[in-house]
Write an enzyme that holds these catalytic residues in place. Structure first.
Site, PDB file in Angstrom:
ATOM      1  N   ILE A 128      46.646  44.725  53.456  1.00  0.00           N
ATOM      2  CA  ILE A 128      46.921  43.468  54.172  1.00  0.00           C
ATOM      3  C   ILE A 128      48.338  42.954  53.945  1.00  0.00           C
ATOM      4  O   ILE A 128      48.766  42.004  54.571  1.00  0.00           O
ATOM      5  CB  ILE A 128      45.918  42.347  53.790  1.00  0.00           C
ATOM      6  CG1 ILE A 128      45.816  42.208  52.260  1.00  0.00           C
ATOM      7  CG2 ILE A 128      44.576  42.570  54.427  1.00  0.00           C
ATOM      8  CD1 ILE A 128      45.043  40.988  51.822  1.00  0.00           C
ATOM      9  N   GLY A 178      53.525  43.652  48.250  1.00  0.00           N
ATOM     10  CA  GLY A 178      54.096  42.796  47.211  1.00  0.00           C
ATOM     11  C   GLY A 178      55.219  43.532  46.520  1.00  0.00           C
ATOM     12  O   GLY A 178      55.577  44.649  46.904  1.00  0.00           O
ATOM     13  N   GLY A 194      53.688  46.802  44.840  1.00  0.00           N
ATOM     14  CA  GLY A 194      52.880  47.745  45.603  1.00  0.00           C
ATOM     15  C   GLY A 194      52.120  47.022  46.694  1.00  0.00           C
ATOM     16  O   GLY A 194      52.357  45.836  46.964  1.00  0.00           O
ATOM     17  N   GLU A 195      51.176  47.769  47.300  1.00  0.00           N
ATOM     18  CA  GLU A 195      50.446  47.185  48.430  1.00  0.00           C
ATOM     19  C   GLU A 195      49.439  46.127  47.976  1.00  0.00           C
ATOM     20  O   GLU A 195      48.928  46.188  46.854  1.00  0.00           O
ATOM     21  CB  GLU A 195      49.689  48.291  49.156  1.00  0.00           C
ATOM     22  CG  GLU A 195      50.619  49.123  50.027  1.00  0.00           C
ATOM     23  CD  GLU A 195      49.976  50.403  50.496  1.00  0.00           C
ATOM     24  OE1 GLU A 195      49.029  50.874  49.838  1.00  0.00           O
ATOM     25  OE2 GLU A 195      50.447  50.919  51.511  1.00  0.00           O
ATOM     26  N   VAL A 196      49.173  45.188  48.881  1.00  0.00           N
ATOM     27  CA  VAL A 196      48.098  44.222  48.647  1.00  0.00           C
ATOM     28  C   VAL A 196      46.975  44.604  49.614  1.00  0.00           C
ATOM     29  O   VAL A 196      47.228  44.812  50.804  1.00  0.00           O
ATOM     30  CB  VAL A 196      48.571  42.771  48.907  1.00  0.00           C
ATOM     31  CG1 VAL A 196      47.452  41.786  48.613  1.00  0.00           C
ATOM     32  CG2 VAL A 196      49.799  42.442  48.076  1.00  0.00           C
ATOM     33  N   LYS A 248      45.824  43.379  44.380  1.00  0.00           N
ATOM     34  CA  LYS A 248      47.258  43.670  44.278  1.00  0.00           C
ATOM     35  C   LYS A 248      47.372  44.960  43.490  1.00  0.00           C
ATOM     36  O   LYS A 248      46.862  45.034  42.365  1.00  0.00           O
ATOM     37  CB  LYS A 248      47.956  42.557  43.509  1.00  0.00           C
ATOM     38  CG  LYS A 248      48.288  41.372  44.355  1.00  0.00           C
ATOM     39  CD  LYS A 248      49.199  40.458  43.567  1.00  0.00           C
ATOM     40  CE  LYS A 248      49.778  39.410  44.454  1.00  0.00           C
ATOM     41  NZ  LYS A 248      50.781  38.608  43.787  1.00  0.00           N
ATOM     42  N   ASP A 295      59.020  28.317  41.933  1.00  0.00           N
ATOM     43  CA  ASP A 295      59.204  28.932  43.254  1.00  0.00           C
ATOM     44  C   ASP A 295      58.140  28.418  44.214  1.00  0.00           C
ATOM     45  O   ASP A 295      57.532  29.171  44.961  1.00  0.00           O
ATOM     46  CB  ASP A 295      59.132  30.462  43.115  1.00  0.00           C
ATOM     47  CG  ASP A 295      59.694  31.167  44.351  1.00  0.00           C
ATOM     48  OD1 ASP A 295      60.278  30.484  45.209  1.00  0.00           O
ATOM     49  OD2 ASP A 295      59.537  32.398  44.445  1.00  0.00           O
TER      50      ASP A 295
HETATM   51  P1  AMP Z   1      52.509  38.641  46.930  1.00  0.00           P
HETATM   52  O1  AMP Z   1      52.848  39.887  46.224  1.00  0.00           O
HETATM   53  O2  AMP Z   1      51.628  37.741  46.137  1.00  0.00           O
HETATM   54  O3  AMP Z   1      53.701  37.918  47.478  1.00  0.00           O
HETATM   55  O4  AMP Z   1      51.625  39.086  48.203  1.00  0.00           O
HETATM   56  C1  AMP Z   1      52.168  39.741  49.337  1.00  0.00           C
HETATM   57  C2  AMP Z   1      51.373  39.361  50.591  1.00  0.00           C
HETATM   58  O5  AMP Z   1      50.033  39.816  50.455  1.00  0.00           O
HETATM   59  C3  AMP Z   1      51.285  37.857  50.809  1.00  0.00           C
HETATM   60  O6  AMP Z   1      52.363  37.365  51.527  1.00  0.00           O
HETATM   61  C4  AMP Z   1      49.987  37.728  51.574  1.00  0.00           C
HETATM   62  O7  AMP Z   1      50.205  37.967  52.950  1.00  0.00           O
HETATM   63  C5  AMP Z   1      49.133  38.867  51.017  1.00  0.00           C
HETATM   64  N1  AMP Z   1      48.269  38.351  49.940  1.00  0.00           N
HETATM   65  C6  AMP Z   1      48.545  38.247  48.627  1.00  0.00           C
HETATM   66  N2  AMP Z   1      47.512  37.731  47.945  1.00  0.00           N
HETATM   67  C7  AMP Z   1      46.541  37.511  48.846  1.00  0.00           C
HETATM   68  C8  AMP Z   1      45.220  36.964  48.772  1.00  0.00           C
HETATM   69  N3  AMP Z   1      44.710  36.553  47.622  1.00  0.00           N
HETATM   70  N4  AMP Z   1      44.502  36.881  49.904  1.00  0.00           N
HETATM   71  C9  AMP Z   1      45.027  37.301  51.082  1.00  0.00           C
HETATM   72  N5  AMP Z   1      46.257  37.811  51.225  1.00  0.00           N
HETATM   73  C10 AMP Z   1      47.023  37.915  50.126  1.00  0.00           C
END
Ligand code: AMP
Length: 649
Positions: free
Chosen positions: A328, A331, A334-336, A354, A447
């Site tokens: 989805i 990050g 790596g991938e989320v 994550k 942030d």
């Molecule tokens: P981050 O590494 O936390 O910045 O996550 C990267 C992207 O993954 C975010 O911008 C969201 O689009 C998606 N994402 C991260 N955590 C979640 C979560 N708990 N539920 C849904 N999408 C998420």
């Protein structure tokens, strides 16, 4: 012979109860002037009678309810949980209350007018329709509590989820007290699942129990009371030697426990090991609530071995309990992914996963997992919740609650202009409540921005992004400053940019920028100004103007968050209370500051020195507002004198 009655023209009818000599009549036109007001998950609707009654006086109204998806225009029947007051069909008065709707859901309510000949007509019925969106609501009452097990000192209870959770149930609260002694003392216990064992009860005593559910919208009503008597104690006889041995064992045990407790406190400050993760007790004695000791956030950096912090604050989840379903997002590490988690004796839940990409270094692994050891210390409906970590197999993963609508900035851009002011204020209230919780723990986010807030399907906003390295590496909006380090300039308070003075007050500044992002539906703060210009303009007193249609009260709160002197900024607790008041009195949100877009350069309420500018255009260029030249000209502000007067007025 003259006919006894006349045939009716096409589209005109006589009902079965009309006399044959009665005039022919037709169905009525649609009701008019429909108005609705939403109160949580109820809607009150009123309308005026149709302009054409069809020549009859037996007008009745029927209300048809359809539930509509957010993303598409597809609607379906509202289902049979919904209640119509006084009734759904054959209303004589032009008003109805529709109750028990789902929270945060779009509905279309159609009101059709009918009369005694409507059923005879093949023409489609005339109706008026209203689209409404419900707000958040607390969960409904728990209806049945069952007693599973009872011993001398404990009682096990079970119950079903409330019929209308109206969101994700965060926990259940179990209130219990000795029968007849509620006024003196009661205890509460928290449980995540739908059963609990209440222990440390007195034998042979009658207790009263009640349970309620809590979601981010608040607590539901307590259930009906259930009375249960604990088993009677059996008296035992011991000889003197046995009594001495028991006393000896008890005293030794106590000393060991005390020593462990003191040692733990000295070494670690706050230790989760002493807390039962699922249950937390709170006592009410002699009219005073006694809370557990306040928690303080522990920086995982202070641990010699960072994996110790992960072990302490994050539970290990077996990979076999997780189904990864799709990617989805991506990050820093790596991938989320989206997936499903099934823990023993728990319902399967959707989760975000994550992942740490393969080929990582030991330092990357530590940095990646540090986010889990920070998140694992938090427990609040507006903070992203850590379910656990997978570290014993690959990929290494951080498992959190799944937020269906992703990050707030892109969510708002996708839904530009689609929410009511109350919904936007509700989102802001959630973020402020989460930030209050973090600041109470002594955690400074550094942030805070809409891109770091996640939104679930109930529009609940949760603060996220707690990685230790995130400000340096992850954030595309971060820029290096002369004092070293990378900072998201547009969101950061001047003192944090200038000399890295980060505090809860600098988080409040960032919160003001998030308010601006929310009320402008994801607009970029300071538009396309360069970081350098942003720093300079803010330093000179420039503040972001109210976005179009933004209530004056919200913009005033933003300006308060952007006070130069950080001590003058409101605390998060005050921000939550201001937003609560606005939500309670929505009329205060109707006052829109229409002049603020033009006035914006002066929002620091100082009168600028106009003498150094030759024209309005030159002045607008200097203050980076050149794109408003046409607006100024169109509004008749052709000279600096006129601009000055506008500002003073
Ligand atoms: P981050 O590494 O936390 O910045 O996550 C990267 C992207 O993954 C975010 O911008 C969201 O689009 C998606 N994402 C991260 N955590 C979640 C979560 N708990 N539920 C849904 N999408 C998420």
């Amino acid at each position: 012979m003259a006919a006894l009655f006349c045939q009716c023209d096409t589209n005109y009818y006589r009902s079965a109860s009309d006399r044959p000599s009665a005039s022919c009549t037709r169905p009525p036109s649609a009701p008019v002037n429909a108005l609705s007001s939403v109160n949580g998950t109820s809607v009150n609707m009123e309308w005026s009678p149709p302009s054409s009654t069809g020549g009859r006086s037996d007008i009745r109204y029927n209300v048809i309810c359809r539930k509509c998806a957010w993303e598409s225009s597809q609607c379906e029947a509202c289902g049979n949980r919904i209640r119509f007051n006084p009734k759904q069909m054959g209303l004589t008065e032009p008003a109805i209350s529709v109750i028990n709707l789902l929270a945060h859901t779009n509905y279309t309510l159609k009101v059709e007018a009918v009369n005694g000949v409507s059923d005879l007509s093949l023409e489609p019925r005339q109706f008026i329709s209203l689209n409404v969106t419900t707000n958040q609501a607390a969960p409904s009452q728990i209806l049945v509590i069952k007693q599973e097990n009872t011993s001398q000192n404990s009682v096990t209870l079970m119950w079903h989820e409330p019929d209308q959770p109206n969101g994700i149930i965060l926990e259940y609260e179990i209130k219990y007290f000795e029968k007849g002694k509620e006024q003196q003392s009661y205890s509460t216990l928290k449980a995540r699942g739908t059963s609990v064992t209440v222990s440390n009860l007195k034998p042979g005593t009658r207790y009263v129990f009640q349970v309620r559910a809590r979601t981010s919208a608040g607590c539901g009503r307590f259930s009906q009371t259930v009375e249960i008597e604990t088993g009677k104690s059996v008296s035992l006889r011991y000889d003197t030697t046995t009594i001495i041995w028991i006393c000896f064992a008890l005293v030794t045990g106590l000393i060991v426990l005390l020593a462990m407790f003191i040692c733990k406190k000295r070494r670690c400050g706050y230790s989760k090991a002493f807390q039962d993760p699922d249950e937390e007790k709170m006592y009410y004695q002699n009219g005073h609530l006694r809370f557990p000791d306040p928690k303080i956030y522990v920086d995982p950096h202070t641990y010699e071995d960072p994996s110790q912090a992960v072990r302490e604050f994050a539970r290990e989840i077996e990979a076999s309990r997780i189904k990864i379903e799709k990617v989805i997002g991506s990050g820093e590490f790596g991938e989320v992914c989206y997936g499903r988690l099934k823990l023993p004796a728990k319902r399967e839940i959707p989760v975000a996963l994550k992942t740490l990409k393969s080929g990582y270094t030991e330092k990357q692994r530590r940095d990646f997992l540090s986010e889990a050891s920070i998140m694992g210390q938090f427990d609040h409906p507006n903070i992203i919740r850590l379910e656990g970590v997978v570290t014993r197999s690959k990929p290494v993963m951080i498992v959190t609650d799944y937020m269906e609508n992703g990050s707030l900035d892109s969510f708002l851009r996708r839904h530009d202009g689609q929410f009511t002011v109350i919904q936007l204020v509700g989102m802001l209230r959630g973020i402020a409540a989460g930030m209050k919780y973090l600041s109470d723990l002594g955690y400074i986010h550094r942030d805070l921005a809409a891109r770091n807030i996640l939104v679930n399907s109930n529009l609940v906003c949760k603060v996220s992004d707690f990685g230790l390295s995130r400000i340096l590496e992850d954030d595309p909006d971060a820029a290096y400053t002369t004092t070293g380090g990378k900072i998201p300039i547009r969101w950061t308070a001047p003192e944090a940019i200038a000399y890295r003075k980060f505090s809860s007050a600098s988080d409040v500044w960032s919160y003001g920028v998030v308010m601006w992002e929310v009320t402008s539906y994801g607009e970029r703060p300071y538009w396309n100004m360069t970081n350098r210009d942003v720093i300079k303009s803010v330093e000179e007193g420039y503040r972001l103007p109210a976005p179009m249609g933004c209530p004056a009260a919200l913009h005033q709160l933003m300006l308060d968050c952007w006070q130069k002197d950080r001590n003058e900024r409101p605390k998060f607790i005050q921000i939550v209370s201001v937003l609560d008041k606005l939500i309670r009195n929505p009329t205060t949100l109707k006052i829109i500051d229409t002049t603020s877009r033009l006035n914006s350069p002066f929002l620091n309420r100082n009168i600028p020195n106009f003498t150094s500018f030759a024209s309005v255009d030159e002045w607008l260029d200097v203050i980076k507002m050149g794109r408003y030249k046409d607006n100024f000209a169109a509004a008749g502000y052709l000279s600096l004198g006129l601009v000055m007067r506008m500002n003073i007025e």
